[in-house]
Design an enzyme around this catalytic site. Sequence first.
Site, PDB file in Angstrom:
ATOM      1  N   THR A  46      36.975  41.574  39.803  1.00 35.56           N
ATOM      2  CA  THR A  46      37.881  40.901  38.875  1.00 35.56           C
ATOM      3  C   THR A  46      37.198  39.614  38.439  1.00 35.56           C
ATOM      4  O   THR A  46      36.948  38.725  39.247  1.00 35.56           O
ATOM      5  CB  THR A  46      39.231  40.589  39.537  1.00 35.56           C
ATOM      6  OG1 THR A  46      39.852  41.819  39.924  1.00 35.56           O
ATOM      7  CG2 THR A  46      40.146  39.849  38.568  1.00 35.56           C
ATOM      8  N   LYS A  60      43.643  43.528  34.062  1.00 31.84           N
ATOM      9  CA  LYS A  60      43.747  43.084  35.451  1.00 31.84           C
ATOM     10  C   LYS A  60      44.449  41.736  35.538  1.00 31.84           C
ATOM     11  O   LYS A  60      45.185  41.469  36.502  1.00 31.84           O
ATOM     12  CB  LYS A  60      42.361  42.993  36.087  1.00 31.84           C
ATOM     13  CG  LYS A  60      42.369  42.574  37.572  1.00 31.84           C
ATOM     14  CD  LYS A  60      43.154  43.540  38.454  1.00 31.84           C
ATOM     15  CE  LYS A  60      43.241  43.064  39.912  1.00 31.84           C
ATOM     16  NZ  LYS A  60      41.963  43.101  40.628  1.00 31.84           N
ATOM     17  N   LYS A 109      41.219  32.511  42.597  1.00 29.17           N
ATOM     18  CA  LYS A 109      40.226  32.684  41.535  1.00 29.17           C
ATOM     19  C   LYS A 109      40.796  33.470  40.368  1.00 29.17           C
ATOM     20  O   LYS A 109      40.658  33.095  39.208  1.00 29.17           O
ATOM     21  CB  LYS A 109      38.988  33.377  42.112  1.00 29.17           C
ATOM     22  CG  LYS A 109      37.917  33.744  41.093  1.00 29.17           C
ATOM     23  CD  LYS A 109      38.002  35.214  40.659  1.00 29.17           C
ATOM     24  CE  LYS A 109      37.737  36.177  41.808  1.00 29.17           C
ATOM     25  NZ  LYS A 109      37.745  37.603  41.349  1.00 29.17           N
TER      26      LYS A 109
END
Length: 300
Positions: free
Chosen positions: A105, A180, A248
């Site tokens: 990701t 995502k 993150k």
Amino acid sequence: MSALPANTKDIRIGWIGTGVMGVSMCGHLMAAGHPATVFNRTRAKAQPLLDKGAHWAESPRAVAQASDVVFTIVGYPADVRRVYFETDGVLAGLKPGAIAVDMTTTSPSLAVEIYEAAKKQGAQALDAPVSGGDVGAKNAALSIMVGGEAEVFAAVKPLFERMGRIIMHQGAAGAGQHTKMCNQIVIAGSMIGVCESLLYATRAGLDPQAVLGAISKGAAGCWSLENLAPRILKGDFAPGFMIDHFVKDMGIALEESKRMGISLPGLALVEGLYAEAAREGHGKDGTQALFLALKKLSGL
């Protein structure tokens, strides 16, 4: 267009990143008969795959040189950039007709950058982040969100089907990463709901296990409630997906939302709570460890 072997089983795979999820995902491809060449910064983490017959490579470049399709799943955008763009990186070894698939990701803009760099040398790239955590990886039940050219997606789809149950092409390069981000935004909201619900149940003197039995099959039902709430009740905060990585991801989503001119105050709130959990020492724990940070805030 890619130049993969006509027989899918003859496709040689490369795998970079043999962590909690990567080792299982690569293992499924090997079980399907694909010869594998692997690399990880810590060789010991690749040992389960080496024991099954995978070949070790000394660099991402060497992995790419030995492979028709190279999969990467590492930690952070900076890791992705190093793995692909450094002198001994994937792009330095990627052959014309080969395909690089980044399942980390990371930022949509980096996915586009990798795609464009691969195209310049006659190769292809897909961005294919996943959802489902360690359980999904072990059970080959991941959701895989893919960006890139439709023909390339079709060529790689049989490999994706060895790792996941829901595999969907979302659009051009970067579209998988954008999808995502949508996934992570939903999870951020559901996780704070799960943790606060269990805190409420505890303070109210209820049996949390009975509460889960009552609410998990109704309108409140969700993946986090089914899979992570039981871990919380067992005191199991081992990472299926680490808080540091989730922070993150939320940071990427907030950065992208700012660039697109939209406000996501709920996500910003949850990101702040998770950042606090990381500061409290839970960065390497699973996302369910948000419960511990909220418990401390509540004085329980």
